[in-house]
Design an enzyme around this catalytic site. Sequence first.
Site, PDB file in Angstrom:
ATOM      1  N   LYS A  93      -4.264  -6.239   6.558  1.00  0.00           N
ATOM      2  CA  LYS A  93      -3.902  -7.617   6.864  1.00  0.00           C
ATOM      3  C   LYS A  93      -4.901  -8.614   6.247  1.00  0.00           C
ATOM      4  CE  LYS A  93      -0.187  -6.883   9.370  1.00  0.00           C
ATOM      5  NZ  LYS A  93       0.112  -5.446   9.440  1.00  0.00           N
TER       6      LYS A  93
HETATM    7  C1  LIG Z   1       1.012  -5.023  10.820  1.00  0.00           C
HETATM    8  C2  LIG Z   1       2.099  -5.589  11.628  1.00  0.00           C
HETATM    9  C3  LIG Z   1       2.219  -5.330  13.001  1.00  0.00           C
HETATM   10  C4  LIG Z   1       1.421  -4.303  13.730  1.00  0.00           C
HETATM   11  O1  LIG Z   1       0.093  -4.350  13.581  1.00  0.00           O
HETATM   12  P1  LIG Z   1      -0.834  -3.029  13.732  1.00  0.00           P
HETATM   13  O2  LIG Z   1      -2.180  -3.656  13.915  1.00  0.00           O
HETATM   14  O3  LIG Z   1      -0.727  -2.249  12.453  1.00  0.00           O
HETATM   15  O4  LIG Z   1      -0.378  -2.290  14.918  1.00  0.00           O
HETATM   16  C5  LIG Z   1       3.226  -5.974  13.696  1.00  0.00           C
HETATM   17  N1  LIG Z   1       4.064  -6.815  13.090  1.00  0.00           N
HETATM   18  C6  LIG Z   1       3.987  -7.074  11.775  1.00  0.00           C
HETATM   19  C7  LIG Z   1       4.939  -8.043  11.167  1.00  0.00           C
HETATM   20  C8  LIG Z   1       3.030  -6.449  10.991  1.00  0.00           C
HETATM   21  O5  LIG Z   1       2.983  -6.683   9.683  1.00  0.00           O
END
Ligand SMILES: *Cc1c(COP(=O)(O)O)cnc(C)c1O
Length: 397
Positions: free
Chosen positions: A186
């Site tokens: 992210k």
């Molecule tokens: C990455 C992501 C999540 C979940 O996050 P994690 O930290 O990997 O559990 C939820 N929603 C979206 C749109 C994402 O891109």
Amino acid sequence: MPGFELFGDKERKEVQDVMDSGVLMRYGFDAMRNGHWKTKELENGLAERMQSKYAHAVSSGTAALTVALASAGIGAGDEVIMPTFTFVASFESILALGAVPVLVDIDDTLTLKPQAVENAITPRTKVVMPVHMCGSMANLDALKAICDKHGLLLLEDACQAIGGTYDGKPLGSIGDLGCFSFDYVKTITCGEGGAVITNNKAYYENAHKYSDHGHDHIGNNRGAEGHPFLGYNFRISEMNAAVGVAQVSRLDEFIAIQKRNYTILREALSSIPEIVFRTVPDGGEENYSFLNFFLPTEDISKKSHQALSENGVDGCFYWYNNNWHYYKKWEHLTNLKSLGNLPKDVKESLPDYSKADFSESDKWMSRNISCLIKLGWSEEEAVQRANTMVEAVKSSI
Ligand SMILES: *Cc1c(COP(=O)(O)O)cnc(C)c1O
């Protein structure tokens, strides 16, 4: 998008603080921790940056969604409206609570189509969960109006759009609750982590308790604390939070780099008349983590995607065929393949997605290409990439 591209001294220093005290837990051990409360610091930094009264950090973005829903009292049999284009975490978090994920179409924003949301509302609907995919947002004014009219909660999944804004407000801060992920890919990361933000004190109070076994966090003797309701463990560790403290302080720096690189690609691709960029709702500003565009047909889009990859342009996605992000490949959801028995409410109420008509979503997704914007590119690299992309796309039209 990935913040890991730019780890540096700030991250190292924060982590070293935690290593020096050896206190890897966010709660307790007051005397040992040399005054370091990294998770608290992360929460304070995030709340301030997101102009929200409360932020609560947890172990992942998926945990954040689960905790947000639980904090608002969502449970067995409640329906949560979510888009066909998202990450599997959307329905995972809903199912984890015994609630029912109701998929609805997206539009040319690549996020929830407001009219489709309105059409899907039933007496059991409790939440509308827009997912701000690939750096840009849903039409939040329209969704808010629908939620107000029907008495529903608006929960923003801003995991892929941190730092973007709508009407000048940070994404995630506009709904009743907002969620972020700090997983490794992210825009800002702490390895694994996530957060819930809200202006609602009751939800915040529920969130910190629920994510820590129901601990009421009153006083400073953990063992003697009360547990007003059932909870779970979605805690983040101090090590992860320490990285997050550094990364949150760098968010604006990262967004500025993404914007520069995005703009270079976008201006170059604008020379191709067949390209139409994804619609950003009025008043919205992306976080520039992806550049998304539509080509005239499914065939041309597939060919372009192929040509981009053959020309060495990595990080461009054709989500229409993707296992994780589009409903077409979610057979495990459609067929309810779970290890153990699912709650009765879910088995009885989950719509039959093998028969669903999501042709409106297919129309947009089959023509969409989505290119990751990296933080590590120099300006020259971005320009070179832009030129290669233009040639590759042109060759397939
Ligand atoms: C990455 C992501 C999540 C979940 O996050 P994690 O930290 O990997 O559990 C939820 N929603 C979206 C749109 C994402 O891109």
